[in-house]
Design an enzyme around this catalytic site. Structure first.
Site, PDB file in Angstrom:
ATOM      1  N   GLY A  91       0.857  -1.306  -0.032  1.00 29.40           N
ATOM      2  CA  GLY A  91      -0.087  -0.050   0.102  1.00 29.40           C
ATOM      3  C   GLY A  91       0.788   1.281   0.143  1.00 29.40           C
ATOM      4  O   GLY A  91       0.453   2.510  -0.339  1.00 29.40           O
ATOM      5  N   ARG A 170      14.494  -0.072   1.138  1.00 31.54           N
ATOM      6  CA  ARG A 170      14.479  -1.488   1.494  1.00 31.54           C
ATOM      7  C   ARG A 170      15.094  -2.268   0.513  1.00 31.54           C
ATOM      8  O   ARG A 170      14.877  -2.241  -0.532  1.00 31.54           O
ATOM      9  CB  ARG A 170      13.559  -2.142   2.103  1.00 31.54           C
ATOM     10  CG  ARG A 170      12.338  -0.975   3.095  1.00 31.54           C
ATOM     11  CD  ARG A 170      11.455  -1.826   3.836  1.00 31.54           C
ATOM     12  NE  ARG A 170      10.494  -2.284   3.250  1.00 31.54           N
ATOM     13  CZ  ARG A 170       9.408  -3.405   3.738  1.00 31.54           C
ATOM     14  NH1 ARG A 170       9.407  -3.191   5.086  1.00 31.54           N
ATOM     15  NH2 ARG A 170       8.298  -3.604   3.177  1.00 31.54           N
ATOM     16  N   ASP A 246       0.717 -11.615   6.223  1.00 36.88           N
ATOM     17  CA  ASP A 246       1.366 -10.551   5.076  1.00 36.88           C
ATOM     18  C   ASP A 246       2.565  -9.986   5.846  1.00 36.88           C
ATOM     19  O   ASP A 246       3.422  -9.566   4.897  1.00 36.88           O
ATOM     20  CB  ASP A 246       0.381  -9.491   4.801  1.00 36.88           C
ATOM     21  CG  ASP A 246      -0.125  -8.682   6.182  1.00 36.88           C
ATOM     22  OD1 ASP A 246      -0.823  -9.482   6.824  1.00 36.88           O
ATOM     23  OD2 ASP A 246       0.154  -7.634   6.499  1.00 36.88           O
ATOM     24  N   ASP A 256       9.033  -6.282   7.791  1.00 40.08           N
ATOM     25  CA  ASP A 256       8.051  -5.235   8.111  1.00 40.08           C
ATOM     26  C   ASP A 256       8.082  -4.887   9.630  1.00 40.08           C
ATOM     27  O   ASP A 256       7.199  -5.274  10.269  1.00 40.08           O
ATOM     28  CB  ASP A 256       6.589  -5.759   7.731  1.00 40.08           C
ATOM     29  CG  ASP A 256       6.423  -5.349   6.263  1.00 40.08           C
ATOM     30  OD1 ASP A 256       7.148  -5.367   5.612  1.00 40.08           O
ATOM     31  OD2 ASP A 256       5.021  -5.732   6.017  1.00 40.08           O
TER      32      ASP A 256
HETATM   33  P1  AMP Z   1       1.738  -3.186   7.909  1.00 40.07           P
HETATM   34  O1  AMP Z   1       0.808  -3.192   9.232  1.00 40.07           O
HETATM   35  O2  AMP Z   1       2.463  -1.852   7.946  1.00 40.07           O
HETATM   36  O3  AMP Z   1       2.640  -4.266   7.605  1.00 40.07           O
HETATM   37  O4  AMP Z   1       0.713  -2.685   6.908  1.00 40.07           O
HETATM   38  C1  AMP Z   1      -0.539  -3.687   6.727  1.00 40.07           C
HETATM   39  C2  AMP Z   1      -1.034  -3.103   5.225  1.00 40.07           C
HETATM   40  O5  AMP Z   1      -1.527  -1.919   5.349  1.00 40.07           O
HETATM   41  C3  AMP Z   1      -0.340  -3.361   4.058  1.00 40.07           C
HETATM   42  O6  AMP Z   1      -0.796  -3.908   2.860  1.00 40.07           O
HETATM   43  C4  AMP Z   1       0.422  -1.947   3.915  1.00 40.07           C
HETATM   44  O7  AMP Z   1       0.795  -1.698   2.410  1.00 40.07           O
HETATM   45  C5  AMP Z   1      -0.915  -1.151   4.340  1.00 40.07           C
HETATM   46  N1  AMP Z   1      -0.465   0.109   4.670  1.00 40.07           N
HETATM   47  C6  AMP Z   1      -0.017   0.482   6.077  1.00 40.07           C
HETATM   48  N2  AMP Z   1       0.183   1.878   6.175  1.00 40.07           N
HETATM   49  C7  AMP Z   1      -0.140   2.460   5.019  1.00 40.07           C
HETATM   50  C8  AMP Z   1      -0.270   3.715   4.361  1.00 40.07           C
HETATM   51  N3  AMP Z   1       0.073   4.566   5.165  1.00 40.07           N
HETATM   52  N4  AMP Z   1      -0.968   4.027   3.088  1.00 40.07           N
HETATM   53  C9  AMP Z   1      -1.121   2.853   2.532  1.00 40.07           C
HETATM   54  N5  AMP Z   1      -1.144   1.679   2.968  1.00 40.07           N
HETATM   55  C10 AMP Z   1      -0.640   1.330   4.093  1.00 40.07           C
HETATM   56 MG    MG Z   2       3.160  -5.516   6.326  1.00 42.86          MG
END
Ligand code: AMP
Ligand code: MG
Length: 478
Positions: A91, A170, A246, A256
């Site tokens: 995202g 990264r 994920d 992550d």
């Molecule tokens: P994470 O908890 O950072 O591993 O993110 C979980 C999901 O949310 C993943 O698909 C990320 O790409 C998406 N995500 C987290 N933060 C953002 C953001 N600020 N904008 C867009 N997508 C996000």
């Molecule tokens: Mg993630």
């Protein structure tokens, strides 16, 4: 290599269009370099003097288009806190291409098809945490994705308050997650599922290629490297915080970095993430959660190979995990070979540390200097009371009496870090950085690079965590 001579490839783009979204990075306003990881730059073959150039900042800001550039985000699904989310994906991470086997990705470089409600950005504090921590983990010899560099900016990003946007570049040999497989399995896209499995075998497990039942072997590989990763996290006192499928790397890498922490006082039930009210991803649950995550991967792979074979493999997970844990912990305690009573000695140590609220890293480092039946003053000072530490040390004395003391000490100092990047230390770096002072980030990077060295100038960070900062939880908003 000059930046102008970089030639990027994009093996992932050879997969079906369902796997990715071609998207250009959206650069941050007034980007500036905060830190560059020279070791990673060298690995990629980028010349040192290029790292000071404007083009390098532009590379990290997604503005410098190297030859072969064809940026994209990856599609995946995942189980988040036990619930299946059918479509996630990068995202806010945009892949900019591969140099040799190393795939570069800009985290915080703008929205993609998978951003859902998000803004595609990452703030400075979480970017600093990921940048420093991935370096710390690799030097603790724990498999992880890496970072080439980090840039800050004047770009406003709305979280609980307005913060500044940042990007970490990264680097990893794979960005495929358990959740990538779940996406194609859940959608009944078995042709794509097979395509992905074959791609992952080529990318991360080429030795399986051409062997009978490769998908079962693939599962076996992932099971083994994941159990080893858990043993490593547990032995060093690392809590990831958000072990959704994920966030589980198919290559057994730490992936992550969010609301993670290193243990301060030893506390099996420690939870890093303050939204994790039930403690699903607590420190002690990590090995079992990995097994649960592997079960989801197994189900996702089941259209490719009979599930019974994988179930048999998964039933060995606990044994494999215990084996690895025993191996790492015996090294940390300086125990040669294995004798009866070792597992109990290790378990008793955990009980004792928890009861006495002893700093985990400090205890093992101090124990490395302890001589058989020697002076216990420093060790006893790490706990609140002398019993039961004395009792445990008596058992330890008995166990080490025939082990060469110099060898034991050298081995222990080489596996018990003097410095780990605890949250309060990272916060010091972040506080300074938010005021435009990056010197603390530089200092922390030095410790991340050489965690087993003495660094007398940073002695205060080797002490137990100050009381007011112990076992704090972190928010997920990053
Ligand atoms: P994470 O908890 O950072 O591993 O993110 C979980 C999901 O949310 C993943 O698909 C990320 O790409 C998406 N995500 C987290 N933060 C953002 C953001 N600020 N904008 C867009 N997508 C996000
Ligand atoms: Mg993630």
């Amino acid at each position: 290599m000059k930046l102008n001579d970089i030639k990027l490839t994009n093996p992932y783009l050879k997969l079906d269009a369902e796997f990715h979204d071609r998207v250009k990075p959206d650069p941050l306003d007034k980007a500036h370099l905060i830190h560059v990881n020279r070791t990673v730059a060298n690995t990629l073959g980028i010349d040192d003097d290029e790292l000071k150039s404007e083009d390098f900042v532009r590379l990290l800001n997604g503005e410098f288009e190297a030859e072969g550039s064809d940026p994209f985000a990856m599609c995946y699904a995942g189980h988040q806190f036990g619930h299946f989310v059918p479509r996630l994906g990068d995202g806010r991470a945009i892949n900019i291409g591969t140099i040799d086997k190393f795939q570069l990705q800009l985290k915080g470089a703008g929205i993609t098809e998978y951003s859902r409600m998000g803004d595609g950005r990452a703030v400075l504090r979480s970017s600093i945490r990921e940048y420093l921590m991935s370096e710390a983990m690799t030097n603790l010899r724990i498999p992880t994705t890496l970072c080439l560099g980090i840039i800050g900016s004047e770009h406003p990003v709305r979280r609980e308050s307005i913060e500044k946007g940042a990007i970490v570049c990264r680097v990893s040999t794979t960005w495929v997650r358990f959740g990538t497989f779940e996406y194609y399995a859940a959608n009944g896209m078995f042709k794509e599922l097979k395509e992905l499995a074959d791609y992952v075998i080529d990318e991360s497990f080429p030795h399986i290629n051409g062997r009978p039942d490769p998908y079962k072997l693939l599962f076996n590989e992932v099971m083994v490297i994941t159990s080893r990763l858990m043993a490593q996290w547990m032995s060093v006192g690392f809590n990831h915080g958000v072990m959704n499928t994920d966030n589980m790397s198919i290559g057994g890498l730490t992936l992550d970095y969010g609301p993670f922490s290193f243990l301060d006082d030893y506390k099996a039930g420690h939870v890093s993430n303050h939204t994790d009210v039930e403690g699903r991803y607590s420190f002690e649950n990590q090995p079992a959660i990995s097994r649960w995550n592997l079960e989801q991967l197994m189900k996702a792979l089941s259209p490719l190979t009979p599930i019974e074979g994988m179930e048999k493999l998964l039933s060995m997970y606990d044994k494999v995990y215990v084996r690895y844990t025993h191996y790492y912990m015996c090294k940390k305690l300086g125990l040669e070979g294995t004798v009866e009573g070792d597992p109990e000695l290790i378990d008793d140590m955990y009980d004792m540390l928890e009861k006495l609220q002893v700093d985990y890293t400090l205890f093992l480092r101090t124990l490395s200097h302890y001589k058989h039946k020697g002076d216990r003053t420093d060790l006893l000072a790490t706990g609140l009371y002398h019993e039961p530490m004395n009792e445990w040390l008596n058992a330890y004395d008995e166990r080490i009496k025939y082990i060469d003391p110099t060898e034991r000490r050298n081995q222990m100092l080489n596996v018990n870090p003097k410095y780990v990047l605890k949250n309060y230390m990272l916060q010091e770096g972040i506080d300074a950085a938010e005021n435009g002072d990056f010197s603390v980030v530089d200092d922390l990077f030095k410790l991340a690079k050489q965690p087993f060295e003495e660094h007398p100038e940073f002695e205060r960070w080797a002490k137990a965590t100050p009381k007011e900062f112990k076992n704090q939880k972190l928010s997920c908003s990053s």
